[in-house]
Design an enzyme around this catalytic site. Structure first.
Site, mmCIF file in Angstrom:
data_model
loop_
_atom_site.group_PDB
_atom_site.id
_atom_site.type_symbol
_atom_site.label_atom_id
_atom_site.label_comp_id
_atom_site.label_asym_id
_atom_site.label_seq_id
_atom_site.Cartn_x
_atom_site.Cartn_y
_atom_site.Cartn_z
ATOM 1 N N SER A 1 14.375 45.672 26.662
ATOM 2 C CA SER A 1 15.543 44.836 26.396
ATOM 3 C C SER A 1 15.236 43.827 25.300
ATOM 4 C CB SER A 1 15.950 44.091 27.669
ATOM 5 O OG SER A 1 16.851 43.042 27.394
ATOM 6 N N LYS A 2 16.182 43.638 24.388
ATOM 7 C CA LYS A 2 16.011 42.651 23.325
ATOM 8 C C LYS A 2 15.887 41.242 23.909
ATOM 9 C CE LYS A 2 18.435 45.064 19.581
ATOM 10 N NZ LYS A 2 19.547 45.018 18.620
ATOM 11 N N ARG A 3 16.537 41.002 25.045
ATOM 12 C CA ARG A 3 16.508 39.662 25.631
ATOM 13 C C ARG A 3 15.191 39.360 26.326
ATOM 14 N NH1 ARG A 3 21.496 41.767 27.211
ATOM 15 N NH2 ARG A 3 23.312 40.825 26.190
#
Length: 468
Positions: A234-236
Site C-alpha cells: 500500500s502507498k499509505r
C-alpha cells in the site's frame, strides 16, 4: 497477428514497484514475440491527475530500461472520450444497456441486504437518459464467461452471478470498465497482462468486448505483491515508490532482476542472473499463483551484489549523483570545491565492497572532503572513554615520527601503541578512527589515513585529544 500489449498507469502519485513489475512483464512479452509495447496514460481522473506524475511515469520507465521512443505512445485516455461515449450510446441503442435511477439505499431497502449487488430493478422500466440515471450493462441471464488466462488457466464465471454493472455515470462520463475496453479495442491490444486484483472485473470487460463485436484479448493475471505481513503493498503503509528506491541508491539492474523474481524463477539454483537470461527464459505460464513477498532486505542484498560486480569506473560513475547532488538527491555535506576526484578514485574500491546502497557512499567518504569530520555522538561516547586520551597522544607522536606515510607502517605504529598498553588493535584503533573519520564504522582505517595525509590526520588526532 502482431502481439500488442499495453501498460496503462494512472498519473495520480509516485510510481509503484508493482506497476514497474507489470510494465516489465508486458515489455518482456512484447520482446519475446516481436510485438509492440503501448504506453497509455489513464488520465480521466481530473481531480487527482498532475502533469508531473505523467513525466514521473515516463522517467521511471526510462530508469528500468523501457526508454521513451522505443514504444508506442504515450497515449492519453482523455483523448478518447468521444469513443467512450459513442460505445455507451451504441450499447444502449442495441439494447445491451439500460438507464437506472436506483440509489444504493433503494437497492438495500428492496433486498434487505447491504452486501447484495444490484437486483435488476430497472431492467424493463425503459427509462431514458436523464438526471440521476446511470447506464448499466445488461448482463446475460444464462451461460458462463470463460476467461482465457495465461497464468490462471480458464477461470469460469456464471453470468447470472454477475450483476448489471454501471458503464456510464448520469452525466454521461464512462466508467473505467468501459473506457478501458474501448481503448484496448482502439489500440488493437491482443494481450492484457496485469495484477490479479483486476481478475474480478475481467468477465465484465470480456462481456463488453463481445457486446461491441470484438474478440477479447488473451488475459494474464499475475499475483499481487505483498509485504512481510502478507498484506497487499500500500502507498499509505509501505515503501513502494520506485523513485524512492532509485534516489536511495538502488541500481536499475538489481531492481529489475528482483522484480522479475516475484512469482517466477530462472532455471538452475540461482536468482541473480543477467537480464538477457530473464528475457530468454521468463514465461507467464510459469508464474506462481501465490502472492509474491516484496522483501526489502533481500532487495538490498541483491543491490549490494550488483554494486560489487561493477567495474571500478562503473562504480565511480553511478556514485556521481550522490557526490554532487541532483534535483531529487540531497547535496553532500562538503563544499563543491572541496571534492577531489583523484582522492575519491583512490578510495572508491574500498567503499565498493562495503556499501549496499549508493547513497551510503557519502558517509563512507565525507571525512576526506570536510575540514572536520562529522562527529557521530554515539560513536564518540563509545570510543572516547577509558584510556582514549592516552592512546590519542601516543598515536599522534608515533605517527608524526614515521618516515613512510603508508598503510603498513601506520598499522605497525598503532599496533606498537597498543602492545605497550596490552591492548588489541581493535580497541586501540577505536578512538583513532572516531577522531579521524567521526564514526566507529567505515573504510579500512590505515588505507584511509594514507590517503588523508599526515597533516590532516595529526590535526584531527590532536583536536580530538583536546576535546577530551
Amino acid at each position: 497477428m502482431t502481439v500488442r500489449v499495453r501498460f496503462a498507469p494512472s498519473p495520480t502519485g509516485m510510481f509503484h514497484v508493482g506497476s514497474a513489475r507489470s510494465a516489465l512483464q508486458n515489455w518482456i512479452y512484447a520482446h519475446q514475440h516481436d510485438g509492440v509495447f503501448v504506453l497509455r496514460i489513464e488520465d480521466t481522473d481530473a481531480a487527482r491527475n498532475r502533469p508531473e506524475w505523467t513525466e514521473g511515469i515516463i522517467s521511471a520507465l526510462d530508469w528500468i530500461g523501457i526508454e521513451r521512443g522505443s514504444y508506442e505512445g504515450p497515449y492519453f485516455q482523455s483523448s478518447y472520450a468521444q469513443d467512450h461515449t459513442a460505445a455507451a450510446t451504441r450499447l444502449y441503442g442495441e439494447g445491451r444497456a439500460y438507464y437506472c435511477d436506483c440509489t444504493r439505499d433503494a437497492v438495500i431497502a428492496r433486498t434487505g441486504n447491504q452486501h447484495t449487488g444490484y437486483d435488476g430493478f430497472c431492467r424493463d422500466r425503459a427509462l431514458g437518459p436523464g438526471e440521476g440515471r446511470a447506464l448499466r450493462f445488461r448482463t446475460p441471464d444464462e451461460g458462463e464467461t470463460i476467461v482465457d488466462d495465461l497464468v490462471r488457466g480458464k477461470p469460469t464465471f456464471e453470468n447470472k452471478l454477475i450483476e448489471d454493472f454501471v458503464i456510464a455515470r448520469s452525466d454521461g462520463s464512462p466508467l473505467f470498465l468501459l473506457a478501458n475496453v474501448v481503448d484496448d479495442m482502439t489500440m488493437r491490444i491482443t494481450h492484457v497482462i496485469r495484477a490479479e486484483e483486476h481478475l474480478p472485473n475481467t468477465p465484465k470487460q470480456q462481456l463488453l468486448w463481445e457486446a461491441l463485436g470484438a474478440t477479447p484479448p488473451v488475459w494474464a493475471h499475475v499475483p499481487v505483491i505483498v509485504n512481510e505481513k502478507r498484506q497487499k503493498l500500500s502507498k499509505r503503509r509501505d515503501k513502494v515508490a520506485l523513485e524512492g528506491y532509485r534516489d536511495e541508491g538502488y541500481l536499475a539492474a538489481a531492481m529489475k532482476n528482483y522484480l522479475m523474481l516475484l512469482g517466477w524463477a530462472p532455471s538452475g539454483d540461482r536468482e541473480i542472473v543477467p537480464w538477457q537470461v530473464v528475457l530468454d527464459e521468463y514465461r507467464l505460464e510459469e508464474v506462481n499463483h501465490a502472492p509474491a513477498f516484496f522483501d526489502v532486505k533481500k532487495l538490498r542484498a541483491f543491490n549490494g551484489d550488483y554494486i560489487r560486480a561493477l567495474a571500478p569506473e562503473e562504480f565511480a560513475a553511478v556514485c556521481a549523483p550522490w557526490l554532487s547532488g541532483t534535483e531529487t538527491i540531497p547535496a553532500p555535506p562538503w563544499r563543491p570545491e572541496a571534492f577531489d576526484v583523484d582522492t575519491f578514485t583512490s578510495v572508491a574500491p574500498l567503499a565498493q565492497t562495503r556499501i549496499s546502497l549508493l547513497s551510503e557512499i557519502v558517509d563512507y567518504v565525507d571525512f576526506f572532503f570536510l575540514d572536520e569530520p562529522v562527529r557521530d555522538e554515539a560513536s564518540w561516547v563509545k570510543a572516547m572513554k577509558g584510556d582514549a586520551a592516552e592512546i590519542l597522544d601516543a598515536t599522534a607522536d608515533a605517527f608524526e615520527a614515521l618516515d613512510d606515510w603508508s598503510a603498513e607502517p601506520l598499522k605497525a605504529a598503532l599496533e606498537r601503541v597498543g602492545l605497550e598498553r596490552e591492548l588489541k588493535l581493535g580497541k586501540t584503533q577505536a578512538p583513532v578512527r572516531v577522531a579521524v573519520t567521526g564514526r566507529t564504522v567505515g573504510l579500512p582505517l590505515f588505507e584511509s589515513l594514507e590517503v588523508l595525509g599526515r597533516e590532516r590526520t595529526l590535526r584531527r588526532l590532536r583536536a580530538a585529544r583536546a576535546a577530551l
